[in-house]
Write a protein that holds these residues in place. Structure first.
Motif, PDB file in Angstrom:
ATOM      1  N   LEU A 124       1.017   1.986 -10.442  1.00 33.60           N
ATOM      2  CA  LEU A 124      -0.200   1.696 -11.195  1.00 33.60           C
ATOM      3  C   LEU A 124      -0.418   0.205 -11.422  1.00 33.60           C
ATOM      4  O   LEU A 124      -1.555  -0.270 -11.408  1.00 33.60           O
ATOM      5  N   ILE A 125       0.675  -0.542 -11.647  1.00 34.42           N
ATOM      6  CA  ILE A 125       0.539  -1.951 -12.005  1.00 34.42           C
ATOM      7  C   ILE A 125       0.576  -2.870 -10.799  1.00 34.42           C
ATOM      8  O   ILE A 125      -0.194  -3.826 -10.698  1.00 34.42           O
ATOM      9  N   VAL A 126       1.454  -2.579  -9.848  1.00 36.74           N
ATOM     10  CA  VAL A 126       1.701  -3.519  -8.753  1.00 36.74           C
ATOM     11  C   VAL A 126       0.779  -3.295  -7.567  1.00 36.74           C
ATOM     12  O   VAL A 126       0.229  -4.253  -7.004  1.00 36.74           O
ATOM     13  N   LEU A 127       0.590  -2.039  -7.179  1.00 29.55           N
ATOM     14  CA  LEU A 127      -0.120  -1.762  -5.936  1.00 29.55           C
ATOM     15  C   LEU A 127      -1.623  -1.708  -6.130  1.00 29.55           C
ATOM     16  O   LEU A 127      -2.111  -1.476  -7.239  1.00 29.55           O
ATOM     17  N   PRO A 128      -2.371  -1.891  -5.053  1.00 27.70           N
ATOM     18  CA  PRO A 128      -3.832  -1.777  -5.145  1.00 27.70           C
ATOM     19  C   PRO A 128      -4.230  -0.344  -5.456  1.00 27.70           C
ATOM     20  O   PRO A 128      -3.470   0.593  -5.243  1.00 27.70           O
ATOM     21  N   SER A 129      -5.442  -0.179  -5.962  1.00 28.53           N
ATOM     22  CA  SER A 129      -5.893   1.141  -6.400  1.00 28.53           C
ATOM     23  C   SER A 129      -5.908   2.161  -5.267  1.00 28.53           C
ATOM     24  O   SER A 129      -5.820   3.358  -5.508  1.00 28.53           O
ATOM     25  N   SER A 130      -5.988   1.702  -4.004  1.00 26.15           N
ATOM     26  CA  SER A 130      -5.992   2.629  -2.882  1.00 26.15           C
ATOM     27  C   SER A 130      -4.679   3.382  -2.758  1.00 26.15           C
ATOM     28  O   SER A 130      -4.613   4.453  -2.147  1.00 26.15           O
ATOM     29  N   ALA A 131      -3.602   2.815  -3.330  1.00 22.55           N
ATOM     30  CA  ALA A 131      -2.296   3.472  -3.265  1.00 22.55           C
ATOM     31  C   ALA A 131      -2.135   4.524  -4.344  1.00 22.55           C
ATOM     32  O   ALA A 131      -1.182   5.286  -4.327  1.00 22.55           O
ATOM     33  N   VAL A 132      -3.054   4.551  -5.300  1.00 25.13           N
ATOM     34  CA  VAL A 132      -2.967   5.516  -6.402  1.00 25.13           C
ATOM     35  C   VAL A 132      -3.714   6.771  -5.983  1.00 25.13           C
ATOM     36  O   VAL A 132      -4.907   6.905  -6.211  1.00 25.13           O
ATOM     37  N   THR A 133      -3.005   7.689  -5.335  1.00 18.92           N
ATOM     38  CA  THR A 133      -3.613   8.930  -4.874  1.00 18.92           C
ATOM     39  C   THR A 133      -2.887  10.093  -5.515  1.00 18.92           C
ATOM     40  O   THR A 133      -2.195   9.928  -6.511  1.00 18.92           O
ATOM     41  N   GLY A 137       0.740  10.278  -2.769  1.00 18.71           N
ATOM     42  CA  GLY A 137       0.680   8.896  -3.246  1.00 18.71           C
ATOM     43  C   GLY A 137       1.994   8.164  -3.181  1.00 18.71           C
ATOM     44  O   GLY A 137       2.038   6.979  -2.833  1.00 18.71           O
ATOM     45  N   PHE A 138       3.114   8.835  -3.502  1.00 21.58           N
ATOM     46  CA  PHE A 138       4.399   8.156  -3.518  1.00 21.58           C
ATOM     47  C   PHE A 138       4.817   7.725  -2.118  1.00 21.58           C
ATOM     48  O   PHE A 138       5.293   6.608  -1.913  1.00 21.58           O
ATOM     49  N   VAL A 139       4.628   8.595  -1.138  1.00 24.29           N
ATOM     50  CA  VAL A 139       4.985   8.260   0.239  1.00 24.29           C
ATOM     51  C   VAL A 139       4.128   7.096   0.747  1.00 24.29           C
ATOM     52  O   VAL A 139       4.630   6.159   1.376  1.00 24.29           O
ATOM     53  N   ASP A 140       2.826   7.145   0.472  1.00 19.20           N
ATOM     54  CA  ASP A 140       1.941   6.053   0.872  1.00 19.20           C
ATOM     55  C   ASP A 140       2.319   4.757   0.178  1.00 19.20           C
ATOM     56  O   ASP A 140       2.284   3.674   0.777  1.00 19.20           O
ATOM     57  N   ALA A 141       2.683   4.857  -1.103  1.00 15.64           N
ATOM     58  CA  ALA A 141       3.076   3.665  -1.853  1.00 15.64           C
ATOM     59  C   ALA A 141       4.362   3.063  -1.300  1.00 15.64           C
ATOM     60  O   ALA A 141       4.520   1.836  -1.258  1.00 15.64           O
ATOM     61  N   MET A 142       5.296   3.905  -0.880  1.00 18.16           N
ATOM     62  CA  MET A 142       6.531   3.403  -0.272  1.00 18.16           C
ATOM     63  C   MET A 142       6.233   2.574   0.968  1.00 18.16           C
ATOM     64  O   MET A 142       6.827   1.515   1.180  1.00 18.16           O
ATOM     65  N   LYS A 143       5.315   3.053   1.794  1.00 19.43           N
ATOM     66  CA  LYS A 143       4.950   2.309   3.012  1.00 19.43           C
ATOM     67  C   LYS A 143       4.396   0.940   2.655  1.00 19.43           C
ATOM     68  O   LYS A 143       4.748  -0.071   3.284  1.00 19.43           O
ATOM     69  N   ASP A 144       3.522   0.889   1.642  1.00 18.22           N
ATOM     70  CA  ASP A 144       2.936  -0.383   1.239  1.00 18.22           C
ATOM     71  C   ASP A 144       4.003  -1.346   0.724  1.00 18.22           C
ATOM     72  O   ASP A 144       4.052  -2.517   1.113  1.00 18.22           O
ATOM     73  N   VAL A 145       4.858  -0.851  -0.162  1.00 17.36           N
ATOM     74  CA  VAL A 145       5.856  -1.710  -0.797  1.00 17.36           C
ATOM     75  C   VAL A 145       6.890  -2.221   0.202  1.00 17.36           C
ATOM     76  O   VAL A 145       7.307  -3.376   0.151  1.00 17.36           O
ATOM     77  N   PHE A 146       7.315  -1.365   1.132  1.00 17.15           N
ATOM     78  CA  PHE A 146       8.374  -1.737   2.063  1.00 17.15           C
ATOM     79  C   PHE A 146       7.912  -2.748   3.106  1.00 17.15           C
ATOM     80  O   PHE A 146       8.729  -3.243   3.891  1.00 17.15           O
ATOM     81  N   THR A 147       6.621  -3.080   3.131  1.00 17.24           N
ATOM     82  CA  THR A 147       6.149  -4.132   4.042  1.00 17.24           C
ATOM     83  C   THR A 147       6.719  -5.493   3.671  1.00 17.24           C
ATOM     84  O   THR A 147       6.704  -6.408   4.506  1.00 17.24           O
ATOM     85  N   ILE A 148       7.237  -5.637   2.451  1.00 18.47           N
ATOM     86  CA  ILE A 148       7.833  -6.927   2.069  1.00 18.47           C
ATOM     87  C   ILE A 148       9.117  -7.193   2.840  1.00 18.47           C
ATOM     88  O   ILE A 148       9.563  -8.339   2.957  1.00 18.47           O
ATOM     89  N   TYR A 149       9.725  -6.146   3.400  1.00 13.66           N
ATOM     90  CA  TYR A 149      10.946  -6.314   4.185  1.00 13.66           C
ATOM     91  C   TYR A 149      10.647  -6.461   5.667  1.00 13.66           C
ATOM     92  O   TYR A 149      11.537  -6.790   6.453  1.00 13.66           O
ATOM     93  N   GLY A 150       9.422  -6.178   6.040  1.00 12.18           N
ATOM     94  CA  GLY A 150       9.022  -6.281   7.430  1.00 12.18           C
ATOM     95  C   GLY A 150       7.846  -5.384   7.713  1.00 12.18           C
ATOM     96  O   GLY A 150       7.950  -4.160   7.561  1.00 12.18           O
ATOM     97  N   GLY A 151       6.707  -5.985   8.090  1.00 14.83           N
ATOM     98  CA  GLY A 151       5.517  -5.198   8.340  1.00 14.83           C
ATOM     99  C   GLY A 151       4.294  -5.849   7.735  1.00 14.83           C
ATOM    100  O   GLY A 151       4.358  -6.972   7.195  1.00 14.83           O
TER     101      GLY A 151
END
Length: 376
Positions: A124-133, A137-151
């Motif tokens: 809710l706080i860190v990700l853009p509103s598109s990730a709040v589904t 939602g959790f699986v999609d949010a994981m993909k977004d967050v893990f881009t910091i390690y590569g992607g």
């Protein structure tokens, strides 16, 4: 391939439930560790993501209470927080059930609140509103967050993982599957044992009320559960012509509603038993029993109605309430998808009660005052 994976998932769970708790208890334990690893990794990654990209979450105005938000969440939230009583089904396998069961419930409650709250707060706080589904939602949010390690995240919001991000994404997917599997195993272990004991007491066919002398588990009920699950998997894939994704939300709604409906009998039963047998010694006590029973029963009734008829009371199956993939013109199909299985399960329950009539007739009824005197 679908049938291989799905049926393997079902029967591995059944095999784990058949094995004695002393042998199979490592599966729920592995699931607990998998949750700690997955949710811990995600929570830490949210902090790193925020440090790198800043906070892009919802504003304060997005947290206003709405009827549609309540309808969408009440069933899922209640489903998340029922089942804490399952350890009592295996009380006889505990060293000190009077102490261990309440401790297990309290520990699980605190752990669940923390493990659910932190990742949700990160979304809710860190990700853009598109990730709040919703459910995905959790699986999609994981993909977004893990881009910091590569992607990277494309302009249309689609994430792609590379390098370490892809490795952690695969690891997260494996942990997520382990969490689902072990969660199912835990539910089967507890609920199947409760069903076997109920059948032994006359609430179902006596043939299912048997605990295996070899394994110490209700093997017949376990196999019965596996057969039912196999039939449902095959029917779901056949009826939907492989488009199971669309019906996932509907099937999940049936799962949640049938689970919650059972608590319409469980919660009032506590109140009824205390009134009918006030002198019986009880190792577990429920604080604020009357108030909590009324509140919980009302919430479960509302949640069940909204799962079967989403939006009823405002705009049934309107755009704010229709499940993902469904449109207004399909509301009657969705209603049948939800209602028919519930009615079938209710009919099976009535059939089980009828089949257990002979067992109930053989039970010796002891007046309340005599049963208390016998215990003393």
């Amino acid at each position: 391939m679908f049938y291989v994976v799905a049926l393997l998932f079902v029967w591995v769970s059944i095999l784990a439930a058949i094995l004695s708790f002393s042998r199979a208890k490592w599966l729920p334990t592995a699931g607990a560790f998998a949750r700690f690893l997955l949710l811990g990794l995600f929570s830490v990654s949210c902090v790193v993501y925020a440090a790198k990209h800043g906070v892009h979450g919802l504003g304060a105005g997005s947290y206003k209470t709405t009827y549609s938000g309540f309808v969408l969440l009440v069933g899922v939230l209640l489903f998340n927080y029922v089942g804490f009583e399952l350890p009592s089904s295996a009380g006889e396998e505990m060293t000190n059930p009077q102490k261990d069961v309440p401790f297990a419930i309290i520990r699980s409650t605190i752990g669940s609140v923390l493990l659910y709250a932190l990742p949700v707060l990160g979304i809710l706080i860190v990700l853009p509103s598109s990730a709040v589904t919703n459910f995905s939602g959790f699986v999609d949010a994981m993909k977004d967050v893990f881009t910091i390690y590569g992607g990277s995240i494309a302009k249309d919001g689609t994430p792609s993982l590379t390098g370490a991000g892809a490795v952690l994404g695969d690891a997260g997917a494996i942990l997520f599957i382990i969490c689902l599997l072990t969660s199912g195993v835990t539910w089967i272990m507890g609920s199947d044992r409760a069903l076997a004991v109920s059948c032994y007491d006359g609430a179902g066919p006596r043939s299912l009320g048997v605990i295996s002398a070899r394994f110490g588990t209700p093997v017949r009920v376990n196999i019965f559960s596996g057969v039912v699950a196999t039939v449902i998997v095959i029917l779901a894939e056949t009826i939907t012509n492989g488009d199971a994704a669309k019906y996932f939300g509907a099937v999940l709604g049936v799962t949640i509603s049938t689970t919650l409906i059972s608590y319409l009998g469980i919660y009032p039963a506590v109140w009824k038993l205390r009134r009918s047998y006030p002198g019986v010694e009880r190792p577990y006590r429920m604080p604020f029993m009357k108030s909590l029973t009324v509140v919980l029963v009302v919430l479960i009734v509302i949640a069940t109605i909204q799962l079967i008829l989403p939006g009823l009371g405002d705009s049934w199956f309107g755009s704010a309430y229709a499940p993902t993939g469904w449109v207004y013109s399909e509301k009657w199909v969705y209603l049948l998808t939800e209602l028919v299985p519930v009615l079938v399960f209710a009919a099976v329950g009535v059939l089980f009660w009828w089949l257990g009539r002979k067992t109930r007739q053989e039970v010796l009824t002891v007046p309340a005052d005599e049963s208390v005197a016998a215990m003393e």
